[in-house]
Design a protein around this motif. Sequence first.
Motif, PDB file in Angstrom:
ATOM      1  N   ILE A  40       0.713  -0.969  -0.153  1.00 56.17           N
ATOM      2  CA  ILE A  40      -0.129   0.123   0.116  1.00 56.17           C
ATOM      3  C   ILE A  40       0.900   0.872   0.138  1.00 56.17           C
ATOM      4  N   ALA A  41       2.120   1.487   1.071  1.00 53.90           N
ATOM      5  CA  ALA A  41       3.190   2.555   0.380  1.00 53.90           C
ATOM      6  C   ALA A  41       3.808   2.671  -0.939  1.00 53.90           C
ATOM      7  N   ALA A  42       3.464   1.002  -1.422  1.00 59.43           N
ATOM      8  CA  ALA A  42       3.906   1.770  -3.175  1.00 59.43           C
ATOM      9  C   ALA A  42       2.764   2.244  -3.185  1.00 59.43           C
ATOM     10  N   LEU A  43       1.486   2.184  -3.661  1.00 60.36           N
ATOM     11  CA  LEU A  43       0.636   2.506  -3.860  1.00 60.36           C
ATOM     12  C   LEU A  43       0.407   4.593  -3.510  1.00 60.36           C
ATOM     13  N   GLU A  44       1.005   4.479  -2.658  1.00 60.45           N
ATOM     14  CA  GLU A  44       0.058   6.002  -2.276  1.00 60.45           C
ATOM     15  C   GLU A  44       2.140   7.061  -2.753  1.00 60.45           C
ATOM     16  N   ALA A  45       2.841   6.235  -2.548  1.00 57.02           N
ATOM     17  CA  ALA A  45       3.747   7.674  -3.311  1.00 57.02           C
ATOM     18  C   ALA A  45       3.454   7.592  -4.506  1.00 57.02           C
ATOM     19  N   GLN A  46       3.542   6.240  -5.544  1.00 59.74           N
ATOM     20  CA  GLN A  46       3.237   6.328  -6.660  1.00 59.74           C
ATOM     21  C   GLN A  46       1.504   7.689  -6.933  1.00 59.74           C
ATOM     22  N   ALA A  48       0.824  10.092  -5.196  1.00 55.24           N
ATOM     23  CA  ALA A  48       1.580  11.471  -5.042  1.00 55.24           C
ATOM     24  C   ALA A  48       2.651  11.653  -5.894  1.00 55.24           C
ATOM     25  N   GLY A  49       2.882  10.934  -6.483  1.00 52.05           N
ATOM     26  CA  GLY A  49       3.488  11.523  -8.150  1.00 52.05           C
ATOM     27  C   GLY A  49       5.239  11.312  -7.674  1.00 52.05           C
ATOM     28  N   CYS A  50       5.889  10.210  -6.343  1.00 48.36           N
ATOM     29  CA  CYS A  50       6.683  10.030  -6.333  1.00 48.36           C
ATOM     30  C   CYS A  50       7.377   8.940  -7.108  1.00 48.36           C
ATOM     31  N   PRO A  51       8.524   9.015  -7.647  1.00 48.14           N
ATOM     32  CA  PRO A  51       8.663   7.561  -8.299  1.00 48.14           C
ATOM     33  C   PRO A  51       8.959   6.207  -7.387  1.00 48.14           C
ATOM     34  N   VAL A  52       9.004   5.258  -7.239  1.00 57.11           N
ATOM     35  CA  VAL A  52       9.453   4.456  -6.748  1.00 57.11           C
ATOM     36  C   VAL A  52      10.077   3.267  -7.039  1.00 57.11           C
ATOM     37  N   ILE A  53      11.765   3.551  -6.067  1.00 54.87           N
ATOM     38  CA  ILE A  53      12.396   2.869  -6.752  1.00 54.87           C
ATOM     39  C   ILE A  53      12.595   1.128  -5.988  1.00 54.87           C
ATOM     40  N   ARG A  65       4.811  -1.725 -11.505  1.00 54.44           N
ATOM     41  CA  ARG A  65       5.028  -2.116 -12.327  1.00 54.44           C
ATOM     42  C   ARG A  65       5.345  -1.146 -13.142  1.00 54.44           C
ATOM     43  N   SER A  66       4.955  -0.214 -12.859  1.00 45.32           N
ATOM     44  CA  SER A  66       4.260   1.220 -14.436  1.00 45.32           C
ATOM     45  C   SER A  66       5.294   2.432 -13.222  1.00 45.32           C
ATOM     46  N   THR A  67       6.029   2.242 -12.654  1.00 47.72           N
ATOM     47  CA  THR A  67       6.636   2.889 -12.554  1.00 47.72           C
ATOM     48  C   THR A  67       8.556   2.741 -12.414  1.00 47.72           C
ATOM     49  N   THR A  68       9.028   2.841 -11.760  1.00 49.88           N
ATOM     50  CA  THR A  68      10.919   2.028 -10.850  1.00 49.88           C
ATOM     51  C   THR A  68      11.114   0.530 -11.252  1.00 49.88           C
ATOM     52  N   LEU A  69      11.291  -0.785 -11.021  1.00 47.61           N
ATOM     53  CA  LEU A  69      11.745  -1.746 -10.660  1.00 47.61           C
ATOM     54  C   LEU A  69      13.094  -2.296 -11.279  1.00 47.61           C
ATOM     55  N   TYR A  88      12.108  11.400 -15.625  1.00 49.29           N
ATOM     56  CA  TYR A  88      11.602  11.537 -14.723  1.00 49.29           C
ATOM     57  C   TYR A  88      10.061  11.622 -13.877  1.00 49.29           C
ATOM     58  N   GLU A  89       9.646  12.295 -15.250  1.00 49.86           N
ATOM     59  CA  GLU A  89       8.684  12.715 -15.351  1.00 49.86           C
ATOM     60  C   GLU A  89       7.420  11.499 -16.030  1.00 49.86           C
ATOM     61  N   LEU A  90       8.664  10.907 -16.862  1.00 51.59           N
ATOM     62  CA  LEU A  90       7.066  10.029 -16.657  1.00 51.59           C
ATOM     63  C   LEU A  90       7.178   8.934 -15.966  1.00 51.59           C
ATOM     64  N   ALA A  91       7.979   8.358 -15.499  1.00 49.16           N
ATOM     65  CA  ALA A  91       7.225   7.650 -14.236  1.00 49.16           C
ATOM     66  C   ALA A  91       7.083   8.331 -13.235  1.00 49.16           C
ATOM     67  N   GLN A  92       6.914   9.317 -13.298  1.00 50.29           N
ATOM     68  CA  GLN A  92       5.983  10.234 -11.934  1.00 50.29           C
ATOM     69  C   GLN A  92       4.474   9.482 -13.074  1.00 50.29           C
ATOM     70  N   HIS A  93       3.914  10.256 -14.189  1.00 50.10           N
ATOM     71  CA  HIS A  93       2.983  10.608 -14.206  1.00 50.10           C
ATOM     72  C   HIS A  93       1.984   8.649 -14.569  1.00 50.10           C
ATOM     73  N   ARG A  94       3.398   7.535 -14.974  1.00 45.79           N
ATOM     74  CA  ARG A  94       2.588   6.310 -15.052  1.00 45.79           C
ATOM     75  C   ARG A  94       2.802   5.806 -14.001  1.00 45.79           C
ATOM     76  N   GLY A  95       3.319   6.463 -12.764  1.00 40.95           N
ATOM     77  CA  GLY A  95       2.895   6.061 -11.147  1.00 40.95           C
ATOM     78  C   GLY A  95       1.947   6.293 -10.813  1.00 40.95           C
ATOM     79  N   VAL A  96       1.241   7.929 -11.162  1.00 38.85           N
ATOM     80  CA  VAL A  96      -0.286   8.476 -10.288  1.00 38.85           C
ATOM     81  C   VAL A  96      -1.392   7.675 -11.572  1.00 38.85           C
TER      82      VAL A  96
END
Length: 125
Positions: A40-46, A48-53, A65-69, A88-96
Motif C-alpha cells: 500500500i505504501a508503494a501505491l501511496e507514493a505513486q 503522490a507522483g513520487c517515483p518508487v525505486i 510495475r508502471s514506475t521503477t523496478l 523522471y516525468e514519465l515515471a511520475q505520470h505512469r505511477g499516478v
Amino acid sequence: EANEPNVFVHEPLSKPELAKELQRSWAWYYPNNYFETSSIAALEAQAAGCPVIANNFGALRDTVRSTTLCHPRNFHERIEQLLDPTEYELAQHRGVDWACRHDWGDISDIWQSSFQTELAKMPER
C-alpha cells in the motif's frame, strides 16, 4: 537517523502530512529483501507522483510495475536514469496513473466475482 545528505527519517506522520512529504520527495526507495504480497505504501507514493525505486520481488512486480523496478544490484543505474528529466516525468505520470487504477470497490467486486465463479465449479456435498 539517516547519515546521508538529503535522506530523511521521519517520525510517524498523519495521512495528510505523509501525502505532502511524498509530493515533496524526489523518489521513494524501497530496498526490501523478501517477497512482498503487495505494498500500500508503494501505491501511496505513486499516487503522490513520487517515483518508487524497488526491487522486483514478489508482488512488487504488480504493485510498482508502471514506475521503477530493478534488480537490487542495479538500483544505482535506475537512479541515474531518473536523473533525466524526461524519464523522471514519465515515471511520475505512469505511477499516478497506475495508483489511480487501484479502486478498492472495483477490486473487491472482481474478487467476489472470482470467488463466486470458483465456488460454482465445486461439486455439491
